[in-house]
Design a protein around this motif. Sequence first.
Motif, mmCIF file in Angstrom:
data_model
loop_
_atom_site.group_PDB
_atom_site.id
_atom_site.type_symbol
_atom_site.label_atom_id
_atom_site.label_comp_id
_atom_site.label_asym_id
_atom_site.label_seq_id
_atom_site.Cartn_x
_atom_site.Cartn_y
_atom_site.Cartn_z
ATOM 1 N N SER A 67 -15.181 96.858 -60.677
ATOM 2 C CA SER A 67 -15.469 98.184 -61.194
ATOM 3 C C SER A 67 -17.001 98.585 -61.039
ATOM 4 C CB SER A 67 -15.163 98.253 -62.577
ATOM 5 O OG SER A 67 -13.790 98.118 -62.790
ATOM 6 N N LEU A 68 -17.890 97.437 -61.289
ATOM 7 C CA LEU A 68 -19.214 97.600 -61.502
ATOM 8 C C LEU A 68 -20.035 97.378 -60.278
ATOM 9 C CD1 LEU A 68 -18.539 97.835 -64.310
ATOM 10 C CD2 LEU A 68 -20.550 96.861 -64.816
ATOM 11 N N ASP A 89 -15.622 109.218 -68.925
ATOM 12 C CA ASP A 89 -15.945 109.786 -70.202
ATOM 13 C C ASP A 89 -16.264 108.651 -71.412
ATOM 14 O OD1 ASP A 89 -15.673 112.348 -68.974
ATOM 15 O OD2 ASP A 89 -13.687 111.997 -68.933
ATOM 16 N N THR A 90 -15.929 107.525 -71.183
ATOM 17 C CA THR A 90 -15.844 106.561 -72.243
ATOM 18 C C THR A 90 -16.901 105.363 -72.027
ATOM 19 O OG1 THR A 90 -13.591 106.854 -72.774
ATOM 20 C CG2 THR A 90 -14.650 104.921 -73.719
ATOM 21 N N ASP A 91 -17.776 105.068 -72.963
ATOM 22 C CA ASP A 91 -18.771 104.162 -72.718
ATOM 23 C C ASP A 91 -18.080 102.606 -72.513
ATOM 24 O OD1 ASP A 91 -20.706 105.856 -72.987
ATOM 25 O OD2 ASP A 91 -21.328 105.341 -75.011
ATOM 26 N N PHE A 92 -18.925 101.989 -71.590
ATOM 27 C CA PHE A 92 -18.591 100.463 -71.360
ATOM 28 C C PHE A 92 -18.811 99.694 -72.461
ATOM 29 C CE2 PHE A 92 -19.764 96.203 -70.080
ATOM 30 C CZ PHE A 92 -18.946 96.127 -68.879
ATOM 31 N N PRO A 93 -18.072 98.736 -72.615
ATOM 32 C CA PRO A 93 -16.945 98.302 -71.800
ATOM 33 C C PRO A 93 -15.461 99.090 -72.090
ATOM 34 C CG PRO A 93 -17.116 96.747 -73.814
ATOM 35 C CD PRO A 93 -18.216 97.876 -74.049
ATOM 36 N N ALA A 94 -15.200 99.933 -72.950
ATOM 37 C CA ALA A 94 -13.864 100.574 -72.927
ATOM 38 C C ALA A 94 -13.526 101.322 -71.638
ATOM 39 C CB ALA A 94 -13.889 101.227 -74.164
ATOM 40 N N GLY A 95 -14.796 102.063 -71.351
ATOM 41 C CA GLY A 95 -14.710 102.714 -69.933
ATOM 42 C C GLY A 95 -15.750 102.186 -69.091
ATOM 43 N N LEU A 96 -16.195 103.323 -68.376
ATOM 44 C CA LEU A 96 -17.266 102.918 -67.235
ATOM 45 C C LEU A 96 -18.555 103.913 -67.413
ATOM 46 C CD1 LEU A 96 -15.176 102.379 -64.289
ATOM 47 C CD2 LEU A 96 -16.251 100.717 -65.857
ATOM 48 N N ALA A 97 -18.597 104.699 -68.508
ATOM 49 C CA ALA A 97 -19.873 105.523 -68.759
ATOM 50 C C ALA A 97 -20.963 104.791 -69.283
ATOM 51 C CB ALA A 97 -19.375 106.799 -69.669
ATOM 52 N N GLY A 98 -22.003 105.227 -69.197
ATOM 53 C CA GLY A 98 -23.506 104.993 -69.813
ATOM 54 C C GLY A 98 -23.990 103.759 -68.909
ATOM 55 N N ILE A 99 -23.577 103.379 -67.848
ATOM 56 C CA ILE A 99 -24.226 102.188 -67.100
ATOM 57 C C ILE A 99 -24.783 102.692 -65.809
ATOM 58 C CG2 ILE A 99 -22.987 100.488 -68.641
ATOM 59 C CD1 ILE A 99 -21.210 100.291 -66.211
ATOM 60 N N GLY A 100 -24.779 103.788 -65.572
ATOM 61 C CA GLY A 100 -25.293 104.373 -64.205
ATOM 62 C C GLY A 100 -24.395 104.382 -63.123
ATOM 63 N N LEU A 101 -23.091 104.381 -63.499
ATOM 64 C CA LEU A 101 -22.038 104.772 -62.372
ATOM 65 C C LEU A 101 -21.797 106.311 -62.293
ATOM 66 C CD1 LEU A 101 -19.558 101.767 -62.979
ATOM 67 C CD2 LEU A 101 -21.518 101.857 -61.652
ATOM 68 N N GLY A 102 -21.195 106.727 -61.130
ATOM 69 C CA GLY A 102 -20.867 107.837 -60.921
ATOM 70 C C GLY A 102 -19.617 108.102 -60.134
ATOM 71 N N GLU A 103 -19.160 109.391 -59.870
ATOM 72 C CA GLU A 103 -18.017 109.526 -59.180
ATOM 73 C C GLU A 103 -17.722 108.757 -58.022
ATOM 74 O OE1 GLU A 103 -15.705 113.051 -57.165
ATOM 75 O OE2 GLU A 103 -16.527 113.615 -59.216
ATOM 76 N N ALA A 104 -18.617 108.670 -57.289
ATOM 77 C CA ALA A 104 -18.611 107.843 -55.835
ATOM 78 C C ALA A 104 -18.098 106.341 -56.236
ATOM 79 C CB ALA A 104 -19.939 107.923 -55.063
ATOM 80 N N ASP A 105 -18.835 105.738 -57.472
ATOM 81 C CA ASP A 105 -18.560 104.355 -57.774
ATOM 82 C C ASP A 105 -16.983 104.596 -58.158
ATOM 83 O OD1 ASP A 105 -21.197 103.360 -57.495
ATOM 84 O OD2 ASP A 105 -21.581 104.788 -59.000
ATOM 85 N N LEU A 106 -16.588 105.382 -58.790
ATOM 86 C CA LEU A 106 -15.014 105.542 -59.341
ATOM 87 C C LEU A 106 -14.193 105.613 -58.253
ATOM 88 C CD1 LEU A 106 -13.513 105.389 -62.017
ATOM 89 C CD2 LEU A 106 -13.747 108.184 -61.933
ATOM 90 N N ARG A 107 -14.473 106.399 -57.194
ATOM 91 C CA ARG A 107 -13.595 106.498 -56.047
ATOM 92 C C ARG A 107 -13.547 105.124 -55.367
ATOM 93 N NH1 ARG A 107 -12.313 111.593 -53.659
ATOM 94 N NH2 ARG A 107 -13.329 113.451 -55.099
ATOM 95 N N LEU A 140 -13.996 102.220 -56.673
ATOM 96 C CA LEU A 140 -12.833 101.152 -57.520
ATOM 97 C C LEU A 140 -11.542 101.622 -57.347
ATOM 98 C CD1 LEU A 140 -12.215 99.426 -59.997
ATOM 99 C CD2 LEU A 140 -12.775 101.308 -61.533
ATOM 100 N N LEU A 141 -11.172 102.973 -57.533
ATOM 101 C CA LEU A 141 -9.832 103.193 -57.406
ATOM 102 C C LEU A 141 -9.201 103.025 -55.962
ATOM 103 C CD1 LEU A 141 -10.009 106.503 -59.383
ATOM 104 C CD2 LEU A 141 -8.816 104.657 -59.926
ATOM 105 N N GLY A 142 -10.223 103.090 -54.943
ATOM 106 C CA GLY A 142 -9.563 102.679 -53.597
ATOM 107 C C GLY A 142 -9.492 101.123 -53.090
ATOM 108 N N ALA A 143 -10.177 100.368 -54.012
ATOM 109 C CA ALA A 143 -10.171 98.815 -53.745
ATOM 110 C C ALA A 143 -8.861 98.288 -53.830
ATOM 111 C CB ALA A 143 -11.232 98.270 -54.932
ATOM 112 N N GLU A 144 -8.772 97.286 -53.262
ATOM 113 C CA GLU A 144 -7.528 96.338 -53.032
ATOM 114 C C GLU A 144 -7.613 95.402 -54.482
ATOM 115 O OE1 GLU A 144 -6.543 94.608 -49.388
ATOM 116 O OE2 GLU A 144 -6.928 96.435 -48.452
ATOM 117 N N LEU A 145 -7.472 96.028 -55.584
ATOM 118 C CA LEU A 145 -7.413 95.129 -56.605
ATOM 119 C C LEU A 145 -6.020 94.907 -57.166
ATOM 120 C CD1 LEU A 145 -9.147 93.987 -59.413
ATOM 121 C CD2 LEU A 145 -8.959 96.201 -60.338
#
Length: 291
Positions: free
Chosen positions: A146-147, A170-188, A190-195
């Motif tokens: 994620s990070l 929309d939710t701060d880390f560690p429950a979500g991914l907000a507040g640590i310098g990530l943006g929409e590109a990082d989220l995309r 993550l979602l496209g990663a082979e996890l």
Amino acid sequence: MILQTLLEREGKNAIPYRFHGQPGKTITLNCYTSAGYKPGNDVVFVQHGMMRNGDDYRDFWIRAADQHDLLIVAPTFSRADFPEAENYNNGIVLDTEGNVTARDSWIYHVPARVVADLVAAGVMEEGRARIYGHSAGGQFLHRMVSLVGVGPFKSVIAANAGWYSLPTLDTDFPAGLAGIGLGEADLRELLGAELWIMAGQMDCEANADNLPSQPEALEQGTGRLHRARNYMANGKAAAEALGCAFGWRLTEVPGVAHDGCAMSQAAAGVWFEGGLPSAEVLGAGAGAVNA
């Protein structure tokens, strides 16, 4: 270089390792070199659970290593240097005051750094690393992806995590991914990663030992199986909302609860044997270490 001993000495090795982002702290690489291993073969990294027992998790992979000529590397974060979930599962991303730490100090960088050093030492070739983590190690790995991304790993399996950092800004880390310098590109990304998420179908008890019970975790489901399914559902919904690719997959392992050994055999099976192993293999050593 001390890492070259992995080619010179078969069997178990424990190698001290320093990460520049956390000066003064030592990580131990608990390794196993199979008799047939040579550079060009696969190297499996293994992230231990909350008990900081990288030696046990290394040993869980010896059967697969001997069968498939692997090198096993289990970076082990001691409780003395990396106490509590904040300093392992959560990557030292936040300090004791809740402020974001320097990005290059996050220990999610450690596995990729070890890969680079092993390649530089001639111990392995690029493109041959895989990584698996169970329980707290599963938390570590999905947050790593994620990070900081998948990095040099051609496959990532996070198994039986106690709870997840949901793919939302929309939710701060560690429950979500907000507040640590990530943006929409990082989220995309993550979602496209082979996890690859794995969950034991019997790891579903609401009162299981060491199951995170803070409100944010309870909102994700009653047991680890339910939380894995919830994480996948959240990922799929986020990808649909963004209109981006969704690369995650979930494998549920029948007959297995919160068992580090059995889940290691399951991961080895899907990676190297074309599918989940037999119940007999999954049961061998079952219950040996549960965290």
